[in-house]
Design a protein around this motif. Structure first.
Motif, PDB file in Angstrom:
ATOM      1  N   ILE A  28      33.125  26.148  33.444  1.00 44.19           N
ATOM      2  CA  ILE A  28      33.115  27.301  34.354  1.00 44.19           C
ATOM      3  C   ILE A  28      33.183  28.257  33.025  1.00 44.19           C
ATOM      4  N   ILE A  32      30.251  30.482  31.489  1.00 42.79           N
ATOM      5  CA  ILE A  32      29.845  31.675  31.399  1.00 42.79           C
ATOM      6  C   ILE A  32      29.649  32.242  28.850  1.00 42.79           C
ATOM      7  N   LEU A  65      35.596  40.253  33.287  1.00 45.86           N
ATOM      8  CA  LEU A  65      34.667  39.114  34.060  1.00 45.86           C
ATOM      9  C   LEU A  65      33.925  39.138  35.580  1.00 45.86           C
ATOM     10  N   SER A  66      33.027  38.668  35.837  1.00 44.80           N
ATOM     11  CA  SER A  66      31.641  39.044  36.765  1.00 44.80           C
ATOM     12  C   SER A  66      33.437  38.957  38.176  1.00 44.80           C
ATOM     13  N   PHE A  69      34.354  35.166  39.444  1.00 44.93           N
ATOM     14  CA  PHE A  69      34.233  34.519  39.202  1.00 44.93           C
ATOM     15  C   PHE A  69      35.247  33.643  39.291  1.00 44.93           C
ATOM     16  N   SER A  70      36.556  34.071  40.322  1.00 42.35           N
ATOM     17  CA  SER A  70      37.097  33.607  40.688  1.00 42.35           C
ATOM     18  C   SER A  70      37.068  32.927  41.930  1.00 42.35           C
ATOM     19  N   ASP A  72      34.106  31.000  42.107  1.00 42.12           N
ATOM     20  CA  ASP A  72      33.095  30.447  41.796  1.00 42.12           C
ATOM     21  C   ASP A  72      34.408  28.787  41.231  1.00 42.12           C
TER      22      ASP A  72
END
Length: 213
Positions: A28, A32, A65-66, A69-70, A72
């Motif tokens: 991941i 990103i 972060l988006s 993120f967590s 995903d």
């Protein structure tokens, strides 16, 4: 020294989740835009709390972060867990042989701990004796989680032994004034020893180590 409580880390000590988690993180992070190898992920993130990992990732990205993120990362990780996760070799038999109290003190969230321990059949062995870094102010290498676990279990730190496999975890146990055994299957034994651990390479060695105190 009287050993009244054995405190286990979870990832890499009870469940063999570290390779799977770090594979997911490597994937991941590259996805990103952070170009990083699996080996660099191990060096940078193993043993740290998830919140600390997020801080490091945002520093590397130089942007927030988006929001997804967590979630995903969790989805990727849990999919690997469901496919491949196993207990650490020999740990089930070792838990059967320990005659004093045991508990878990982990950098993982309760949700992750419940997931990994359930998948490996270890959850019933630690009912009401699982402590997460989310319950304390600071994560490893600070001693907070181990001191919290000892307090909740009604034991003085000097009567506790910690089983760890990461450098931050060993440092946290040392800071808590607890004896610590460093499981070196996936961690450099020399670095574990330098951090303050008594190093061992197989779970089969653990009963003898505990009896030697």
């Amino acid at each position: 020294m009287a050993v009244n409580l054995v405190i286990f880390d979870c990832d890499g000590v009870l469940v063999d989740s570290e390779p799977l988690t770090n594979r997911a993180l490597t994937y991941i992070l590259n996805d990103i835009g952070i170009k990083i190898t699996y080996e660099e992920v191990l060096e940078t993130f193993v043993g740290k709390s998830f919140s600390n990992c997020l801080e490091i990732i945002e520093y590397k990205l130089q942007r927030p972060l988006s929001k997804s993120f967590s979630k995903d990362f969790e989805e990727i990780t849990f999919k690997l867990f469901e496919q491949e996760l196993k207990p650490v070799d020999g740990v089930t038999e070792i838990l059967d042989s320990i005659m004093v109290k045991t508990c878990i003190a982990s950098s993982g969230s309760h949700e992750k701990l419940s997931k990994t321990l359930s998948l490996t059949g270890l959850l019933p062995r630690f009912t009401n004796r699982i402590f997460s870094v989310t319950e304390v102010t600071r994560g490893k290498p600070y001693p907070d989680i181990f001191l919290h676990a000892a307090n909740e279990m009604g034991e003085h730190p000097k009567n506790c032994v910690v089983i760890e496999d990461s450098i931050p975890g060993v440092l946290a146990a040392v800071a808590a004034n607890m004896k610590v055994f460093g499981y070196a299957e996936r961690t450099d034994p020399q670095r574990l020893a330098q951090a303050g651990a008594i190093v061992f390479n197989s779970m089969k060695q653990l009963p003898e180590l505990l009896n030697s105190i």
